[in-house]
Design an enzyme around this catalytic site. Structure first.
Site, short mmCIF file in Angstrom:
data_model
loop_
_atom_site.label_atom_id
_atom_site.label_comp_id
_atom_site.label_asym_id
_atom_site.label_seq_id
_atom_site.Cartn_x
_atom_site.Cartn_y
_atom_site.Cartn_z
N GLU B 148 0.81 -1.21 0.00
CA GLU B 148 0.00 0.00 0.00
C GLU B 148 0.85 1.28 0.00
O GLU B 148 0.53 2.26 -0.67
CB GLU B 148 -0.93 0.01 1.22
CG GLU B 148 -1.82 1.24 1.36
CD GLU B 148 -2.79 1.40 0.20
OE1 GLU B 148 -3.59 0.50 -0.03
OE2 GLU B 148 -2.75 2.47 -0.47
N VAL B 151 2.51 3.40 -3.41
CA VAL B 151 1.83 4.40 -4.25
C VAL B 151 1.05 5.35 -3.36
O VAL B 151 0.20 4.93 -2.58
CB VAL B 151 0.85 3.76 -5.26
CG1 VAL B 151 0.17 4.82 -6.11
CG2 VAL B 151 1.57 2.75 -6.14
N GLY B 153 1.89 7.08 -0.77
CA GLY B 153 2.23 7.18 0.66
C GLY B 153 1.05 6.81 1.54
O GLY B 153 0.58 5.69 1.53
N LYS B 224 4.57 4.42 -10.38
CA LYS B 224 3.35 4.22 -9.60
C LYS B 224 2.17 3.83 -10.48
O LYS B 224 1.34 2.98 -10.11
CB LYS B 224 3.03 5.50 -8.81
CG LYS B 224 4.05 5.73 -7.69
CD LYS B 224 3.95 7.11 -7.11
CE LYS B 224 4.94 7.29 -5.96
NZ LYS B 224 5.10 8.70 -5.61
#
Ligand SMILES: NC(=O)c1ccc[n+]([C@@H]2O[C@H](COP(=O)([O-])OP(=O)(O)OC[C@H]3O[C@@H](n4cnc5c(N)ncnc54)[C@H](OP(=O)(O)O)[C@@H]3O)[C@@H](O)[C@H]2O)c1
Lengths: 159, 339
Positions: B148, B151, B153, B224
């Site tokens: 998680e 991408v 933060g 990302k």
């Protein structure tokens, strides 16, 4: 009943200008809805509801409106025309802006051109709107890519 | 639950701080006794199978810069050996991103699966380059793989799409996935300053990295987008397939021009049918994607729920660690069920 989505310039008299040829053709207008909250780049979307028409009459009406620079974006909710806003960065003028516009006009119609040149030796930027038939959208994007490589221009597009 | 932490930099320390802060919460809410059994950096590792003293570990790192200086339990054992030999439920991988080779993180992740550990990573490199390969290791060894934090933060996106929006088909994702470029463009727009001036200032403030190439060239956003395409939209793409344009050519004049037409300019990453690109785009001023400063934002287009938009902080130690913690909790709950 036919629903037409138009885009008008945000200026006095623009609506009357668009409605005149329609009523001259004897077409009955049911309602005119302003979608002011959806205003983009100085243009106001307007939805017209008119009586059902034969295709031939409908096309004649569309021709009349387009002659007056009225943009018809949708007919009965099917998208006919898209407008794309662009900001261009680079040597916009020095790379033959006339040629750039002519080449884009092969696929669409460049309107509302605005130029900013902070310094004649520096890069400049321009803003334009292009009206394009939905089916020619990809061709237009390809031409933008070509121009971008050839003239080292960066085209920043709206969605 | 026992975890091994790889990388003891901004994020590694953030994870340790968050674990310390949430110790009681985890116990009370989930009945979870979370122990960090090893922490590794470039100097080696500190290892304690009964759980390290986290405050001490932070202090040692602060004072000496080397976790191997941890009293008695410090070692210069190579990291791969630590992964193989130390028993733990999960591996938390927070070493630097390498967008060309994905190493050394790729090897660490694979060794983690091979030695029977679930893996959590915050690292875009291996995910953007070898997603399917890594996933096949997770499957082969029947372990959970969570990422998680890689991408956006702290901004929830991967688990949101895969879990909360389960049942929806996601047809398109677009958004601002890089806080540095958003900060720069926002500042250029507000203060009419040129790109170089704002970049320098952002570097002085520690917002942009000393080597900002990956951010401003669009490469970071591209990595990302690839992770989202593969993990959420089941594509099989790599970063080489992304059309990338950065923000270095943007001028304050162009931003003013955009503003005059009711738009702003943002660096947008986009994935959809036949579309995989990163570049500056015109965004209407009143659009939900027009978020300011260093915020991240993403819009997911889905068949049932239609548009769903999330906004959040794309970086920061504690912020990013919150995403890692949510992965830890998820693994804990799932592995309890797996037995
Ligand atoms: N910073 C953020 O806000 C953020 C947000 C989302 C994701 N991430 C990702 O999180 C990861 C960690 O970022 P960070 O900001 O914490 O980086 P960082 O501060 O540079 O820390 C990196 C850590 O990894 C260690 N390390 C370096 N090379 C290594 C190697 N070959 N093997 C093992 N450990 C090694 C370093 O050791 P030394 O301490 O000995 O130098 C350091 O402890 C990156 O992949 C990054 O992309 C960061």
């Amino acid at each position: 009943m036919i629903i037409l989505d138009l885009e008008l310039k945000d200026a006095p008299g623009e609506l009357i200008k668009a409605l005149t040829p329609i009523s001259k053709m004897g077409i009955n207008i049911h309602s005119v809805i302003h979608l002011r909250e959806k205003k983009v780049d100085g243009r106001i979307p307007v939805r017209l509801v008119v009586d059902g028409l034969e295709d031939k009459t409908l096309n004649e009406m569309i021709d009349e409106l387009e002659k007056l620079d009225v943009i018809i974006t949708k007919v009965n909710n099917s998208i006919r025309k898209r407008d794309i806003d662009l900001v261009v960065i680079g040597h916009v003028v020095d790379t033959d802006i006339r040629d750039t516009i002519d080449r884009l006009n092969k696929y669409g119609l460049v309107i509302d051109l605005d130029l900013s040149m902070p310094d004649p030796f520096k890069e400049s930027s321009a803003r334009m709107k292009i009206i394009v038939d939905s089916e020619k959208l990809n061709d237009l994007y390809n031409e933008l890519d070509k121009l971008s490589k050839e003239k080292n221009l960066l085209f920043i597009k709206s969605f | 639950m026992k975890v091994i932490l790889l990388g003891f930099g901004i994020i590694g320390k953030g994870v340790i701080n968050v674990i310390r802060k949430k110790k009681e919460y985890l116990k009370n809410k989930y009945g979870m006794d979370l122990k960090v059994v090893a922490i590794c950096d470039r100097s080696g590792a500190a290892i304690d199978e009964n759980g390290l003293d986290l405050e001490l570990a932070l202090r040692v790192k602060e004072e000496t810069g080397k976790i191997s200086k941890y009293p008695e339990k410090g070692t210069s054992l190579p990291i791969v050996e630590v992964i193989k030999s130390i028993e733990a439920d999960a591996l938390i991988e927070a070493t630097p991103t390498n967008i060309e080779s994905g190493e050394p993180a790729k090897t660490y992740i694979i060794e983690g699966f091979k030695s029977g550990k679930h893996v959590i990573t915050a690292n875009k490199g291996p995910l953007a380059l070898y997603f399917n390969e890594l996933l096949s290791y997770a499957k082969k060894y029947d372990r959970i793989f969570r990422y998680e934090a890689s991408v956006g933060g702290a901004m929830p996106i991967i688990n949101l799409a895969k879990e909360t929006l389960a049942g929806n088909e996601i047809t398109e994702i677009k958004g601002i996935l890089n806080g540095t470029t958003n900060y720069i463009l926002t500042k250029m727009e507000r203060e009419k300053l040129d790109f170089d001036t704002v970049l320098k200032e952002a570097q002085e403030l520690g917002i942009a990295e000393t080597n900002p190439h990956q951010d401003i060239s669009g490469l970071d956003t591209a990595a990302k987008i690839v992770i989202l395409a593969n993990s959420i939209m089941n594509m099989e793409v790599t970063i080489r397939g992304v059309n990338i344009e950065g923000i270095t050519k943007i001028t304050p004049e162009a931003l003013s021009m955009a503003n005059k037409g009711g738009y702003t300019i943002k660096l947008i990453g986009e994935v959809g049918e036949n579309k995989l690109e990163v570049g500056p785009k015109l965004i209407p001023l009143d659009d939900p994607l027009n978020v300011k400063g260093s915020l991240n934002v993403a819009m997911l287009n889905t068949d049932l729920a239609k548009e769903v938009i999330v906004v959040g902080r794309g970086a920061g130690d504690v912020e990013t660690s919150s995403a890692i913690l949510s992965d830890i909790i998820n693994i804990y709950l799932k592995s309890k069920k797996m037995g």
